[in-house]
Design a protein around this motif. Structure first.
Motif, PDB file in Angstrom:
ATOM      1  N   ALA A  48       0.829  -1.211   0.000  1.00  0.00           N
ATOM      2  CA  ALA A  48       0.000   0.000   0.000  1.00  0.00           C
ATOM      3  C   ALA A  48       0.862   1.259   0.000  1.00  0.00           C
ATOM      4  N   ARG A  50       4.073   1.609  -0.917  1.00  0.00           N
ATOM      5  CA  ARG A  50       4.833   1.773  -2.168  1.00  0.00           C
ATOM      6  C   ARG A  50       3.935   2.348  -3.263  1.00  0.00           C
ATOM      7  N   MET A  51       2.698   1.836  -3.313  1.00  0.00           N
ATOM      8  CA  MET A  51       1.770   2.355  -4.335  1.00  0.00           C
ATOM      9  C   MET A  51       1.429   3.819  -4.054  1.00  0.00           C
ATOM     10  N   ALA A  52       1.150   4.125  -2.777  1.00  0.00           N
ATOM     11  CA  ALA A  52       0.785   5.506  -2.413  1.00  0.00           C
ATOM     12  C   ALA A  52       1.917   6.464  -2.758  1.00  0.00           C
ATOM     13  N   ARG A  54       4.289   6.014  -5.036  1.00  0.00           N
ATOM     14  CA  ARG A  54       4.436   6.137  -6.496  1.00  0.00           C
ATOM     15  C   ARG A  54       3.379   7.070  -7.066  1.00  0.00           C
ATOM     16  N   LEU A  55       2.163   6.956  -6.529  1.00  0.00           N
ATOM     17  CA  LEU A  55       1.089   7.821  -7.022  1.00  0.00           C
ATOM     18  C   LEU A  55       1.328   9.280  -6.638  1.00  0.00           C
TER      19      LEU A  55
END
Lengths: 230, 165
Positions: A48, A50-52, A54-55
């Motif tokens: 979660a 890492r995705m946050a 990157r976004l």
């Protein structure tokens, strides 16, 4: 066990905003059992986060994860120690004790909490944990047939019930059992109602948290010659 | 194909996987941008499976389990639905559209429904567009190479262990 609950990903992202290499550290003891900070939850938070990041355009931030057996005991932190130098921050998914144990062990690395530590409790049913102990340091459960009025009565009354007890429920919330109804019912079943006749004096709170952090010392278990400060 | 959103379908062995098979046997047409992954039961699904799929850049995920009350393991599909809901909360917190993830229920006899479900998700993702987390082609190839190397190393180790014993 100590029961914890997860923090919002946004909150954790905000805490680590000034760091480039973050290590998420899970704990294999209480928080694994209450499904808040074990290996699986660390994996979920890792994904979660890492995705946050990157976004949010912060692709370069490295978020790795590891879970050790127990964070609140220095010997178990040994397994983690060689890796910590590679990171500029740690996010611990252990209880508050684990977070502080890491902070003490690694004075040069910021340590952030990844969960909200809630209480000492039990697994009531699958996925439901309830508070049972306030760790007052002066257990009186023997006087209340094994049901703690400090933890389970909203008013912490030692001589109950109060006028807010309705049909076995507490006036604070219809979902809450009245602790004193539970105490009465259990005392009746154990044929110990007469024990509830006595007026119970207030608890000696000098053993509680108000005097600062508490310490338990077992001299017989301390390393000979070094004492409790070894 | 590269331009189409890619959908990963976690399918229960006892219903959706058989339904997908039936859809094929019936020569039904459905969008080709779906990749089916069989689970022994959707109850095997965990939140980290779903998040890992999105982290690796999949554009949408559908979870297809048995009809409610019809789970081979009694309540695996009900648990899966709750986990899907929890994963959606994470997606919302991350900043990715929770609509990219959906759970469906169907029976093994519903080949046409499987085709319809894939169509629904495909249309939804056509509107949402590709995931902003989708890696570029070079990264995909690098990841595949890394996984292949890892698998080769593991196999070599297994062979080595085998020889020793």
């Amino acid at each position: 066990m100590i029961v914890a609950d997860r923090k919002n990903v946004r909150e954790i992202r905000a805490m680590i905003q000034n760091h480039q290499r973050v290590l998420l550290v899970g704990c294999g003891t209480c928080v694994t059992v209450c499904l808040a900070g074990g290996e699986r939850e660390v994996g979920i938070l890792g994904s979660a986060l890492r995705m946050a990041l990157r976004l949010a355009g912060r692709d370069q931030v490295i978020v790795d994860q590891v879970t050790i057996e127990r964070q609140c005991e220095d010997a178990f932190i040994d397994a983690l120690a060689p890796r910590v130098g590679e990171y500029d921050a740690i996010c611990s998914l252990a209880c508050g004790a684990g977070v502080q144990a890491l902070a003490e062990r690694f004075p040069n690395t910021p340590v952030y909490p990844g969960v909200n530590t809630q209480f000492i409790g039990i697994l009531e049913s699958q996925g439901v944990w309830t508070e049972k102990c306030a760790a007052c340091g002066n257990c009186r459960l023997g006087q209340f047939v094994g049901i703690c009025p400090i933890t389970r009565c909203a008013k912490r009354q030692f001589n109950g019930p109060c006028g807010g007890s309705r049909d076995g429920r507490c006036e604070v919330s219809p979902e809450l059992d009245c602790a004193w109804q539970l105490i009465y019912d259990r005392a009746k079943a154990l044929n110990k109602l007469d024990e509830l006749e006595a007026v119970v004096p207030p608890l000696d709170w000098s053993t509680g948290l108000d005097g600062g952090p508490r310490k338990v010392v077992r001299e017989d278990q301390c390393i000979a010659g070094l004492g409790p400060n070894a | 194909m590269e331009d189409e959103p890619l959908i990963l379908a976690f399918c229960c062995h006892y219903c959706a996987y058989a339904a997908a098979d039936l859809a094929g046997s019936m020569r039904l047409q459905y969008p080709s941008n779906v990749r089916v992954l069989r689970l022994p039961c959707t109850g095997k699904l965990e939140v980290n499976y779903l998040l890992t799929a999105f982290e690796h850049g999949i554009d949408g995920v559908l979870v297809a389990g048995c009809l409610e009350g019809g789970c081979h393991f009694l309540e695996g599909n009900l648990r899966a639905r709750k986990r899907v809901e929890r994963a959606k909360v994470f997606l919302e917190e991350i900043g990715l559209e929770p609509e990219r993830l959906e759970m469906f229920n169907l029976s093994s006899a519903e080949g046409p429904r499987f085709a319809k479900i894939v169509g629904i998700m495909s249309q939804r993702l056509a509107k949402l567009g590709k995931s902003p987390l989708r890696p570029d082609c070079q990264t995909v190839h690098q990841n595949i190479q890394a996984m292949t190397d890892q698998a080769d190393a593991a196999l070599a180790g297994a062979k080595h262990d085998c020889c020793r014993s």
